[in-house]
Design an enzyme around this catalytic site. Structure first.
Site, PDB file in Angstrom:
ATOM      1  N   HIS A  81       0.876  -1.186   0.000  1.00  0.00           N
ATOM      2  CA  HIS A  81       0.000   0.000   0.000  1.00  0.00           C
ATOM      3  C   HIS A  81       0.900   1.219   0.000  1.00  0.00           C
ATOM      4  O   HIS A  81       1.855   1.287   0.764  1.00  0.00           O
ATOM      5  CB  HIS A  81      -0.879  -0.064   1.254  1.00  0.00           C
ATOM      6  CG  HIS A  81      -1.720   1.131   1.516  1.00  0.00           C
ATOM      7  ND1 HIS A  81      -2.341   1.864   0.525  1.00  0.00           N
ATOM      8  CD2 HIS A  81      -2.077   1.730   2.705  1.00  0.00           C
ATOM      9  CE1 HIS A  81      -3.039   2.845   1.088  1.00  0.00           C
ATOM     10  NE2 HIS A  81      -2.880   2.790   2.401  1.00  0.00           N
ATOM     11  N   ASP A  85       2.444   6.672   5.178  1.00  0.00           N
ATOM     12  CA  ASP A  85       2.886   6.079   6.440  1.00  0.00           C
ATOM     13  C   ASP A  85       3.613   4.754   6.226  1.00  0.00           C
ATOM     14  O   ASP A  85       4.309   4.283   7.120  1.00  0.00           O
ATOM     15  CB  ASP A  85       1.711   5.909   7.424  1.00  0.00           C
ATOM     16  CG  ASP A  85       0.502   5.250   6.812  1.00  0.00           C
ATOM     17  OD1 ASP A  85       0.255   5.428   5.607  1.00  0.00           O
ATOM     18  OD2 ASP A  85      -0.220   4.544   7.545  1.00  0.00           O
ATOM     19  N   HIS A 147      -7.782   0.102   1.966  1.00  0.00           N
ATOM     20  CA  HIS A 147      -8.780   1.152   1.790  1.00  0.00           C
ATOM     21  C   HIS A 147      -8.443   2.127   0.656  1.00  0.00           C
ATOM     22  O   HIS A 147      -9.162   3.111   0.469  1.00  0.00           O
ATOM     23  CB  HIS A 147      -8.949   1.924   3.103  1.00  0.00           C
ATOM     24  CG  HIS A 147      -7.723   2.715   3.498  1.00  0.00           C
ATOM     25  ND1 HIS A 147      -7.802   4.037   3.849  1.00  0.00           N
ATOM     26  CD2 HIS A 147      -6.419   2.407   3.552  1.00  0.00           C
ATOM     27  CE1 HIS A 147      -6.587   4.494   4.154  1.00  0.00           C
ATOM     28  NE2 HIS A 147      -5.742   3.503   3.978  1.00  0.00           N
ATOM     29  N   ASP A 166      -2.977  -2.294   6.100  1.00  0.00           N
ATOM     30  CA  ASP A 166      -3.859  -1.564   7.028  1.00  0.00           C
ATOM     31  C   ASP A 166      -4.960  -2.451   7.621  1.00  0.00           C
ATOM     32  O   ASP A 166      -5.399  -2.213   8.756  1.00  0.00           O
ATOM     33  CB  ASP A 166      -4.528  -0.389   6.302  1.00  0.00           C
ATOM     34  CG  ASP A 166      -3.604   0.811   6.138  1.00  0.00           C
ATOM     35  OD1 ASP A 166      -2.678   0.972   6.954  1.00  0.00           O
ATOM     36  OD2 ASP A 166      -3.814   1.577   5.192  1.00  0.00           O
ATOM     37  N   TYR A 194     -10.472   2.112  14.757  1.00  0.00           N
ATOM     38  CA  TYR A 194      -9.827   2.093  13.440  1.00  0.00           C
ATOM     39  C   TYR A 194     -10.833   1.662  12.368  1.00  0.00           C
ATOM     40  O   TYR A 194     -10.959   2.287  11.310  1.00  0.00           O
ATOM     41  CB  TYR A 194      -8.665   1.108  13.533  1.00  0.00           C
ATOM     42  CG  TYR A 194      -7.724   1.042  12.366  1.00  0.00           C
ATOM     43  CD1 TYR A 194      -6.523   1.755  12.379  1.00  0.00           C
ATOM     44  CD2 TYR A 194      -7.981   0.210  11.278  1.00  0.00           C
ATOM     45  CE1 TYR A 194      -5.630   1.656  11.336  1.00  0.00           C
ATOM     46  CE2 TYR A 194      -7.093   0.109  10.235  1.00  0.00           C
ATOM     47  CZ  TYR A 194      -5.916   0.832  10.270  1.00  0.00           C
ATOM     48  OH  TYR A 194      -5.035   0.731   9.231  1.00  0.00           O
ATOM     49  N   HIS A 227      -0.032  -1.646  11.151  1.00  0.00           N
ATOM     50  CA  HIS A 227      -0.111  -0.809  12.356  1.00  0.00           C
ATOM     51  C   HIS A 227      -0.484  -1.702  13.539  1.00  0.00           C
ATOM     52  O   HIS A 227      -1.375  -2.551  13.424  1.00  0.00           O
ATOM     53  CB  HIS A 227      -1.216   0.247  12.242  1.00  0.00           C
ATOM     54  CG  HIS A 227      -1.027   1.233  11.127  1.00  0.00           C
ATOM     55  ND1 HIS A 227      -0.067   2.208  11.136  1.00  0.00           N
ATOM     56  CD2 HIS A 227      -1.703   1.394   9.967  1.00  0.00           C
ATOM     57  CE1 HIS A 227      -0.146   2.926  10.034  1.00  0.00           C
ATOM     58  NE2 HIS A 227      -1.135   2.449   9.296  1.00  0.00           N
TER      59      HIS A 227
END
Ligand code: FEO
Length: 397
Positions: A81, A85, A147, A166, A194, A227
């Site tokens: 992705h 981040d 996403h 994610d 989240y 994460h």
């Protein structure tokens, strides 16, 4: 400084735990418990790096990585992705090893080029494409709009690890790395926040993608998101949670979101809560002042609710700005299967309740009452009317 953490003989965590992070996506998402940017180094006969970290930690990341592995021995860079981040350290890394191939989806190439304007050695992959590492391999599964359009998962055979990026993540800083070692209340509070704030609009795709992956019947010993913690104990528990959260999730909860100028609308909210309590005694009722409470915490409570009430006095023929911000968020998140009504005080023109009802309907909530308005400060009769309204609302659910 974060050094590598060993996950298995072949897989190490080489990411960054960001204890200081208080907001994410600019100022859009509060991160009360920090976050982490998880990068993974996979070593078999061939070596692959899966994702990197956020830009502010690029130097630290590359420096640590050099202490873990000779960068020239990395054969493949996998970008699950392209959001900053996870890709923020790529430019610095690619300065060191400019010719190494970057495996990502076609949309990933577009995103990376759009962000970094570099003509790196991109290798587009699609679902089912595989890289043989030795006795193990990496299999790619596209997950568009989970996403971003570029999102994908990488599955490692032999180790039975799903690198989900994610998906299944949490903004949760911990040095403990694994789901079974951390406080479970904290972990699930961050996981549901989240989902509620980021993944709600993509719920139908979440269901479809999870079922597609489950249908493959692949063994999953661990889920390694980008994460928060790694799910190693009962890893599919978070998958089951996602299936539940994606299915018009609700608990037996009613949340009253309001703002107030001189406490008239607050008094209305409290009286309405009393009325609901009388008619629906088992429901959890939460009052949240949108002008004071964190917007993401409010959204998480709305996500958990079977119904909401939104309240604001009328100001300048409209409603208060915190309520406007709340509507902006819920219009985008598109909750489904939730009921609602509006209420508010006013002095003369009194448009707020009608406007809020319209906005609730536009955001996909089912209106179960035309709303409750009180002129000036509510007296005993007006508070009784609010209690009646609360009772009616509770009965309508
Ligand atoms: Fe954690 Fe969509 O980036």
């Amino acid at each position: 400084m974060q050094m590598k953490k060993t996950i298995t003989d072949r897989v190490s965590w080489v990411g960054k735990v960001d204890w200081e992070l208080t907001t994410f996506h600019g100022e859009e998402y509060s991160t009360w418990r920090g976050s982490s940017y998880n990068s993974y180094l996979v070593r078999d006969e061939k070596t692959a790096l899966i994702d990197t970290v956020w830009l502010p930690f690029a130097e630290e990341f590359v420096s640590n990585l050099k202490q873990t592995v000779d960068l020239n021995t990395i054969d493949y860079i996998i970008v699950n992705h392209a959001e900053i981040d996870h890709s923020g350290a790529l430019p610095l890394l690619m300065k060191e090893i400019p010719d190494k191939p970057i495996y990502c989806t076609k949309n990933g190439i577009k995103s990376l080029q759009g962000h970094y304007h570099q003509d790196w050695n991109f290798v587009p992959v699609k679902t089912g494409d595989t890289i043989q590492l030795g006795s193990t391999s990496l299999v790619f599964v596209e997950a568009p709009m989970l996403h971003w359009p570029d999102s994908m998962f990488t599955y490692m055979t032999g180790e039975n690890i799903l690198f989900s990026n994610d998906a299944f993540g949490q903004h949760y800083a911990t040095e403990l790395l694994y789901n079974d070692l951390v406080d479970q209340c904290e972990l699930f509070a961050e996981a549901i926040k989240y989902y509620a704030n980021i993944l709600t609009p993509f719920s139908s795709l979440v269901t479809k993608k999870i079922n597609e992956v489950l249908d493959l019947g692949l063994p999953v010993d661990m889920i390694c998101p980008s994460h928060g913690v790694i799910w190693r104990k009962d890893p599919l528990q978070i998958v089951q949670k996602y299936l539940a959260w994606a299915d018009s999730y609700q608990e037996n909860q009613i949340t009253i979101v309001y703002d107030t100028m001189w406490n008239a609308t607050r008094r209305m909210a409290e009286a309405i809560a009393e009325g609901i309590q009388e008619s629906d005694g088992s429901a959890t009722i939460k009052l949240m002042n949108a002008g004071k409470e964190d917007k993401n915490d409010i959204i998480t409570e709305v996500f958990r609710s079977k119904a909401i009430l939104v309240g604001s006095p009328t100001i300048n023929r409209r409603y208060l700005s915190s309520i406007g911000a709340f509507f902006e968020i819920i219009r985008g998140l598109r909750f489904s299967g939730k009921k609602a009504a509006a209420f508010g005080s006013y002095g003369w023109s009194g448009e707020s309740v009608k406007l809020m009802a319209e906005d609730l309907a536009e955001a996909g909530f089912e209106l179960v009452d035309e709303g409750c308005r009180v002129m000036w400060k509510p007296d005993g009769d007006a508070l009784d009317a609010c209690r009646d309204f609360g009772r009616r609302f509770g009965q309508a659910l």
